[in-house]
Structures are given as structure tokens and as C-alpha cells.
Design a protein around this motif. Structure first.
Motif, PDB file in Angstrom:
ATOM      1  N   THR A 160       2.817  -7.419   2.743  1.00 14.39           N
ATOM      2  CA  THR A 160       4.098  -6.988   2.817  1.00 14.39           C
ATOM      3  C   THR A 160       4.306  -5.638   2.479  1.00 14.39           C
ATOM      4  O   THR A 160       3.463  -5.122   1.718  1.00 14.39           O
ATOM      5  CB  THR A 160       5.354  -7.803   2.030  1.00 14.39           C
ATOM      6  OG1 THR A 160       5.055  -7.245   0.851  1.00 14.39           O
ATOM      7  CG2 THR A 160       5.100  -9.443   2.102  1.00 14.39           C
ATOM      8  N   PRO A 161       5.412  -4.894   2.756  1.00 14.43           N
ATOM      9  CA  PRO A 161       5.465  -3.406   2.464  1.00 14.43           C
ATOM     10  C   PRO A 161       5.608  -3.354   0.991  1.00 14.43           C
ATOM     11  O   PRO A 161       5.397  -2.415   0.295  1.00 14.43           O
ATOM     12  CB  PRO A 161       7.065  -3.020   2.963  1.00 14.43           C
ATOM     13  CG  PRO A 161       7.068  -3.843   4.347  1.00 14.43           C
ATOM     14  CD  PRO A 161       6.368  -5.148   3.816  1.00 14.43           C
ATOM     15  N   ASN A 162       6.016  -4.618   0.259  1.00 20.15           N
ATOM     16  CA  ASN A 162       5.895  -4.573  -1.253  1.00 20.15           C
ATOM     17  C   ASN A 162       4.683  -4.232  -1.860  1.00 20.15           C
ATOM     18  O   ASN A 162       4.440  -3.918  -3.052  1.00 20.15           O
ATOM     19  CB  ASN A 162       6.686  -5.865  -1.827  1.00 20.15           C
ATOM     20  CG  ASN A 162       8.025  -5.993  -1.477  1.00 20.15           C
ATOM     21  OD1 ASN A 162       8.722  -4.987  -1.107  1.00 20.15           O
ATOM     22  ND2 ASN A 162       8.532  -6.991  -1.393  1.00 20.15           N
ATOM     23  N   ASP A 163       3.397  -4.768  -1.002  1.00 21.73           N
ATOM     24  CA  ASP A 163       2.194  -4.720  -1.679  1.00 21.73           C
ATOM     25  C   ASP A 163       1.634  -3.244  -1.772  1.00 21.73           C
ATOM     26  O   ASP A 163       0.911  -2.858  -2.380  1.00 21.73           O
ATOM     27  CB  ASP A 163       1.183  -5.283  -0.919  1.00 21.73           C
ATOM     28  CG  ASP A 163       1.478  -6.903  -0.899  1.00 21.73           C
ATOM     29  OD1 ASP A 163       2.034  -7.515  -1.712  1.00 21.73           O
ATOM     30  OD2 ASP A 163       1.262  -7.334   0.096  1.00 21.73           O
ATOM     31  N   LEU A 164       2.518  -2.325  -1.254  1.00 17.77           N
ATOM     32  CA  LEU A 164       1.876  -0.871  -1.091  1.00 17.77           C
ATOM     33  C   LEU A 164       1.830  -0.092  -2.512  1.00 17.77           C
ATOM     34  O   LEU A 164       0.900   0.643  -2.801  1.00 17.77           O
ATOM     35  CB  LEU A 164       2.920  -0.069  -0.291  1.00 17.77           C
ATOM     36  CG  LEU A 164       2.849   0.115   1.062  1.00 17.77           C
ATOM     37  CD1 LEU A 164       3.676   1.180   1.767  1.00 17.77           C
ATOM     38  CD2 LEU A 164       1.414   0.420   1.502  1.00 17.77           C
ATOM     39  N   LYS A 165       2.677  -0.664  -3.484  1.00 15.86           N
ATOM     40  CA  LYS A 165       2.702   0.000  -4.783  1.00 15.86           C
ATOM     41  C   LYS A 165       1.412  -0.160  -5.385  1.00 15.86           C
ATOM     42  O   LYS A 165       0.677   0.500  -5.887  1.00 15.86           O
ATOM     43  CB  LYS A 165       3.772  -0.961  -5.635  1.00 15.86           C
ATOM     44  CG  LYS A 165       3.983  -0.139  -6.771  1.00 15.86           C
ATOM     45  CD  LYS A 165       5.136  -0.814  -7.688  1.00 15.86           C
ATOM     46  CE  LYS A 165       5.311  -0.693  -9.177  1.00 15.86           C
ATOM     47  NZ  LYS A 165       4.689  -1.541  -9.887  1.00 15.86           N
ATOM     48  N   GLY A 166       1.022  -1.688  -5.420  1.00 19.70           N
ATOM     49  CA  GLY A 166      -0.504  -1.897  -5.874  1.00 19.70           C
ATOM     50  C   GLY A 166      -1.440  -1.004  -5.285  1.00 19.70           C
ATOM     51  O   GLY A 166      -2.633  -0.778  -5.563  1.00 19.70           O
ATOM     52  N   VAL A 167      -1.446  -0.738  -3.786  1.00 20.09           N
ATOM     53  CA  VAL A 167      -2.306  -0.144  -2.850  1.00 20.09           C
ATOM     54  C   VAL A 167      -2.651   1.280  -3.674  1.00 20.09           C
ATOM     55  O   VAL A 167      -3.507   1.970  -3.962  1.00 20.09           O
ATOM     56  CB  VAL A 167      -2.104   0.163  -1.601  1.00 20.09           C
ATOM     57  CG1 VAL A 167      -3.353   0.744  -0.940  1.00 20.09           C
ATOM     58  CG2 VAL A 167      -1.899  -1.134  -1.094  1.00 20.09           C
ATOM     59  N   ILE A 168      -1.420   2.022  -3.747  1.00 24.83           N
ATOM     60  CA  ILE A 168      -1.466   3.471  -4.451  1.00 24.83           C
ATOM     61  C   ILE A 168      -1.909   3.305  -5.852  1.00 24.83           C
ATOM     62  O   ILE A 168      -2.894   3.934  -6.368  1.00 24.83           O
ATOM     63  CB  ILE A 168       0.005   4.022  -4.329  1.00 24.83           C
ATOM     64  CG1 ILE A 168       0.568   3.629  -3.128  1.00 24.83           C
ATOM     65  CG2 ILE A 168       0.131   5.317  -4.748  1.00 24.83           C
ATOM     66  CD1 ILE A 168       0.571   4.586  -2.147  1.00 24.83           C
ATOM     67  N   GLU A 169      -1.587   2.347  -6.622  1.00 27.94           N
ATOM     68  CA  GLU A 169      -1.750   2.206  -8.110  1.00 27.94           C
ATOM     69  C   GLU A 169      -3.501   1.893  -8.137  1.00 27.94           C
ATOM     70  O   GLU A 169      -3.968   2.414  -9.248  1.00 27.94           O
ATOM     71  CB  GLU A 169      -1.090   1.206  -8.807  1.00 27.94           C
ATOM     72  CG  GLU A 169       0.020   1.545  -9.261  1.00 27.94           C
ATOM     73  CD  GLU A 169       1.072   0.455  -9.771  1.00 27.94           C
ATOM     74  OE1 GLU A 169       1.969   0.533  -9.991  1.00 27.94           O
ATOM     75  OE2 GLU A 169       0.520  -0.772  -9.871  1.00 27.94           O
TER      76      GLU A 169
END
Ligand code: PEP
Ligand code: MG
Length: 570
Positions: free
Chosen positions: A277-286
Motif C-alpha cells: 500500500t502507499p503507507n509502506d513508502l515510509k519504510g522504503v525511504i527509511e
């Protein structure tokens, strides 16, 4: 103290009290009642308890999920206090001299049947509300607890027979420290989601729901796949130390967040992330993801009761593309089926869902669904670097047909004045052996391959990825799998195309040296595996790994391959 061995599904250690996500037994016997007045009071008391419970759930849902989602509980409260329903139940207790359970069930069943037969969607939904409310009142009459994961307000470990991907998506990370299930394998979707949510998990324990009671202290060791029930204080202490060491190791890896992924002899590969989901993006960047290698769009379609609109999809795709700036984003079109069900499509039950009407097969047949998704993707394409990928391609004809539909939608949008990017790469998942074997022919027509080893291994070994009894056949390092992987990578390179991998194998510590040696260009994995993989690749020489890969391709067994990798990388 009891110990269970399962499958390590998501890294990390969790220690907390157990919360059983298991439906309680709501069966009862019809009884004759003499004192009907006190039976009516017992019924009223159950209604009062249900009301208090529903009000609390509604209030929590309002805060956590918003007023929209909380509305369903308002509807339940209306049903619960409706005299048109409760009146007949009380009358029945008195006139038929039966227990409240029987009067409730008979009366509710009558209303449910009546509403379901109406040719009116609204009334049909009311039937579902009555069924839910009846279950709740019945649970209070019988003195058992219904499961309410949304009401969890303390740190727990979820214990369940299985968790569907949508159950997993609803787990509140603040309170759910870990989970353990009876069934499932490392590549079942609940395990994949646990990794992206960074929740330690052990699946496939076979007996967790039998062995663990509500409130038992449980240790979930997602590193080794172990579950300890009511451990000794010494073991708890030991695990607190392991947890601390794991956290310290993670801080070391975190230093690599802004670095490129290069081997010791300077060969660059791309480490991308799998998201749901788009919410997973934070984890990708971090975690320093260099792109999104697999966006599993089916989660947009799950946990709801109708298809997402083109607009909802457009917003989600745009959010991901914008969030990743100009880094590549590979969006996979709808891959429903297998363990990912969409009840509202009302597809007939199949004997072998993993071999059935799923993914691209469904999209080519149900073209309205497919075209809506493609339009949303094409419209979002100008917001970043979009690549589109079709899942479960078994034949070139399927790929050509899907590509023609995409082209048709592109032309229609352009004719209507819509801006569409003219540099969208188009690729396929290679997860069916026929496609791996014919990769040289596919490579002439696709822009890229992404090897889906979760399915490629299940289909090559003929071993259901959800079935823990055959999980020993999930053998990513088998020379048979490695030969297929090599065929795909070589075929791509011969045509000047790139080859990635988005199955769980891409983030696997033992597989990474081999994949580097085989020439894989892009490794896409759970975001939480990226920094560890980067740290590993920095220490490896590609030239040495090429030699290792050539050597293992001629080996006989998985164990020999593991031994060779260990010897070459120690
Ligand atoms: C795969 O099959 O390897 C894959 C990445 O897709 P999924 O796990 O969603 O089936
Ligand atoms: Mg797959």
C-alpha cells in the motif's frame, strides 16, 4: 513451559501476553424454561452488555478508522435496540417457554431469511447486520468472548489458525508485537505483510491455537521460527538480550541508508522494495530503497466490499509515484486468487485456487476490472517513473493480449486529451516454469522480467506455498531453481533487457551471493531486508560469486549448494 517449532516468517523477537484470534464456540441446546420472567431479564442483560461493547467499539473505530468505518457499528446498535426484533424474542421466551438463546436464534433467522429474499441491496445488508448482532448477543448469553482485534488496547501476541492478508493489514502495530499461526509458509501473504509491517512472526506451528491460552506469556522468535509458551524468567531475560543485539545490528545497517549498493569489486545492483500500500513508502525511504520493485496492487482491492474506483486507484498510484520522486516504481496489475480472495467478486470456489482462475487470467476475462486499473495507471504515469508488470503470465499470447488492451486504453486516453507518459516500461513476472523456459522468446517482446520465486518455486516443485507439511520443498537454492533463474537472466541480457527478482528469495542471505553471481540486475524485497542485503553485497566480489554460481549449477542437492555458499562467503 512449552515450545513450538514453526517457520520464521518475519525477523525479530516479541514477548507479550497471548491474544487468541479464534472464533468462539457459539453452539447451544434448546431448553424448556419454567421461570420465563428471569429468562427475559437474562436476555435484557445480554442486550445491555452487547450495547456497551458495541458503543466502545464504535468510539474506538471513530478515532482509529474514521466516522465512515464506524458507521457500521451505529447500524449494529440500531438493530440491537430495535423493539421490532427484541419484542418478538421476548414474546417467544414467554409463549414457547424456551431459553433466550433459542428464542433469539429462531427469531433472528426468520428476519434474516426475510431480508435476504428482498430484491434490495439495502435490505440484504440489514440481514448481515442482524446476523452479526445476533452473534454478539449470543456470546453474552453463553458467557464467551467474541474476538475484537480492533479493541486490543495492550501489547499482545496474536495467536490464530491463519491470518488472511486483510486480517494482517488491520493489525494495530502499536499493540500487536508479534503473531503466530497454525498454518502458512514463509511466502504466504500474511508472512510477507508481517515483514513489511516489521512485526516478528512465526507461522506453520501446527498447534499454536491448541497450546496457547488467552493471557499466556509468549515469546515469538522470528529469527529462528520458535515459539515459547509461559517461558522461565531466565529464558525471558535471554530473549531480551537477543532482542537488544538485534536492535544494535539494525542500527549498524542503518548507516548504509543513503549509499548505493555496490559489490567489493564495484559492480552496482539495484535494491528495491516490495510494497502493498502507499503507507509502506515510509519504510522504503527509511530503509534506503532504490526503487519499488513490486507494488502488489491487489491490497487496494481487499478488505472492502466493492471494487476500488478508477479515481481511488489513480490517487494511490500517484501517491506512490510522487513519494518515490523519480525512482523506478514497478506496479503489478491485479494478482487476485490463491490465498488472496475478493469475496465480493463471488467467484466459484475452486479445487486448486493456486492453479486456477487468477491474476492475468481473470483480468483478460473480466476486462472492465482490468481496463479500469490500466486507465488509472496510465493517468498516474506522468507523476514519476512508472513500469507496469503483468502477473502469472504463462504464454506469449497472454502477454500480447494484455499489452494490446493497455495500448487500446492508452490511445483512448490520448484521444480524450489526457497526458500519458511515453516511457512506461512493460514487463512480466516470471513465476510459471513455462515462461522461464521460454524466456528467450519473451525477452524479444518485454522490457524487463521480474522473477517471482514464491510462485516459481511452488510451481516447479509442485508444492503449495501455504501448506507447511510440504514447506521443505520451498528450496530456493535447489540447482533446478537456480538453472531456471539463470535462463531468465541470460535471456534478458541477450536482448539488452534487465532482469529483477521480487520473490522472497531476492532478500535471502544465502541466495544473494548466488544471484549476484548469476548477474541479477535488481533485487526487490521487504523494505526491512534492504540494509542487511546492502551490507552483505558490499562485502562480496562479483567475480568470485560468478565462479560460485557456475559451480553450484552443476550440483545435485540443495544442501550441497548451501555448503558451497557458506564456504565461499565465510
Ligand atoms: C512471487 O510469486 O514470487 C511474487 C512476488 O508474487 P506473490 O508473492 O504476490 O504471489
Ligand atoms: Mg506470485
Amino acid at each position: 513451559m512449552t515450545f513450538l517449532q514453526g517457520i520464521a516468517a518475519s525477523n525479530g523477537i516479541a514477548i507479550a501476553k497471548a491474544y487468541r484470534l479464534v472464533e468462539p464456540n457459539l453452539t447451544f441446546e434448546t431448553q424448556t424454561i419454567e421461570d420465563t420472567a428471569s429468562e427475559v431479564s437474562r436476555f435484557r442483560e445480554a442486550i445491555a452488555k452487547s450495547k456497551a461493547e458495541l458503543e466502545a467499539i464504535r468510539d474506538r473505530a471513530k478515532v482509529d478508522l474514521g466516522a465512515d468505518k464506524a458507521a457500521i457499528f451505529e447500524a449494529h446498535l440500531l438493530v440491537l435496540t430495535d423493539p421490532e426484533l427484541n419484542g418478538p424474542i421476548e414474546d417467544k421466551i414467554q409463549s414457547d417457554k424456551v431459553n433466550a438463546e433459542a428464542a433469539l436464534k429462531d427469531t433472528a433467522d426468520m428476519f434474516v431469511t426475510m431480508f435476504e429474499q428482498m430484491d434490495n441491496e439495502y435490505m440484504k445488508e440489514r440481514a448481515a447486520d442482524i446476523r452479526d448482532v445476533t452473534k454478539r448477543v449470543l456470546s453474552h448469553l453463553l458467557g464467551v468472548q467474541l474476538v475484537n482485534p480492533s479493541m486490543i488496547a495492550e501489547e499482545v501476541i496474536i495467536v490464530a489458525e491463519d491470518l488472511t492478508p486483510s486480517d494482517t493489514a488491520q493489525l494495530n502495530r502499536q499493540y500487536v508485537l508479534g503473531f503466530t499461526t497454525d498454518i502458512g509458509g514463509r511466502t504466504s501473504h500474511s508472512a510477507i505483510m508481517a515483514r513489511s509491517m516489521e512485526i516478528p512472526a512465526v507461522v506453520g506451528t501446527k498447534t499454536a491455537t491448541e497450546e496457547i491460552n488467552n493471557g499466556d506469556l509468549v515469546i515469538v522468535d522470528g529469527l529462528k521460527g520458535e515459539v515459547h509458551i509461559n517461558p522461565t524468567p531466565e529464558l525471558v531475560e535471554e530473549y531480551r538480550n537477543i532482542h537488544q543485539q538485534f536492535e544494535a545490528q539494525k542500527s549498524e545497517w542503518a548507516k548504509l541508508v543513503n549509499e548505493k549498493t555496490v559489490s567489493a569489486d564495484d559492480h552496482h545492483v539495484e535494491l528495491a522494495a516490495n510494497i502493498g500500500t502507499p503507507n509502506d513508502l515510509k519504510g522504503v525511504i527509511e530503509n534506503g530503497g532504490e526503487g519499488v520493485g513490486l507494488y502488489r496492487t491487489e491490497f487496494l482491492y481487499m478488505g472492502r466490499d466493492q471494487l476500488p474506483t478508477e479515481e481511488e486507484q489513480f490517487e494511490a498510484y500517484k501517491a506512490v509515484l510522487e513519494g518515490m520522486k523519480d525512482k523506478p516504481v514497478v506496479v503489478r496489475t491485479l494478482d487476485i486468487g490463491g490465498d488472496k480472495e475478493l469475496p465480493y467478486l463471488q467467484l466459484p470456489k475452486e479445487l486448486n485456487p493456486f492453479l486456477g482462475f487468477r491474476a492475468i487470467r481473470l483480468c483478460l476475462e473480466e476486462q472492465d476490472i482490468f481496463r479500469t486499473q490500466l486507465r488509472a495507471l496510465l493517468r498516474a504515469s506522468t507523476y514519476g517513473s512508472l513500469k507496469i508488470m503483468f502477473p502469472m503470465i504463462a504464454t506469449l499470447d497472454e502477454f500480447r493480449e494484455a499489452k494490446a488492451i493497455l495500448e487500446d486504453e492508452r490511445q483512448k486516453l490520448i484521444a480524450a486529451g489526457q497526458k500519458v507518459s511515453d516511457s512506461i516500461e512493460l514487463g512480466i513476472m516470471v513465476e510459471i516454469p513455462s515462461t522461464a523456459i521460454l524466456a528467450d522468446q519473451f525477452a524479444k517482446e518485454v522490457d524487463f522480467f521480474s522473477i517471482g520465486t514464491n510462485d516459481l518455486i511452488q510451481y516447479t516443485m509442485a508444492a503449495d506455498r501455504m501448506n507447511q507439511r510440504v514447506s521443505y520443498l520451498y528450496q530456493p537454492y535447489s540447482p533446478s531453481i537456480l538453472r531456471l533463474v539463470k535462463m531468465v537472466i541470460d535471456a534478458a541480457h541477450a536482448e539488452g533487457k534487465w532482469a529483477g527478482m521480487c520473490g522472497e528469495m531476492a532478500g535471502d542471505e544465502t541466495a544473494i551471493p548466488l544471484l549476484l553471481g548469476l548477474g541479477l540486475d535488481e533485487f526487490s524485497m521487504s523494505a526491512t531486508s534492504i540494509l542487511k542485503a546492502r551490507s552483505q553485497i558490499k562485502k562480496l566480489r562479483k567475480a568470485d560469486m560468478e565462479k560460485l554460481a557456475n559451480q553450484v549449477l552443476n550440483m545435485q542437492t540443495t544442501d550441497q549448494v548451501i555448503e558451497a555458499v557458506n564456504a565461499a562467503t565465510k
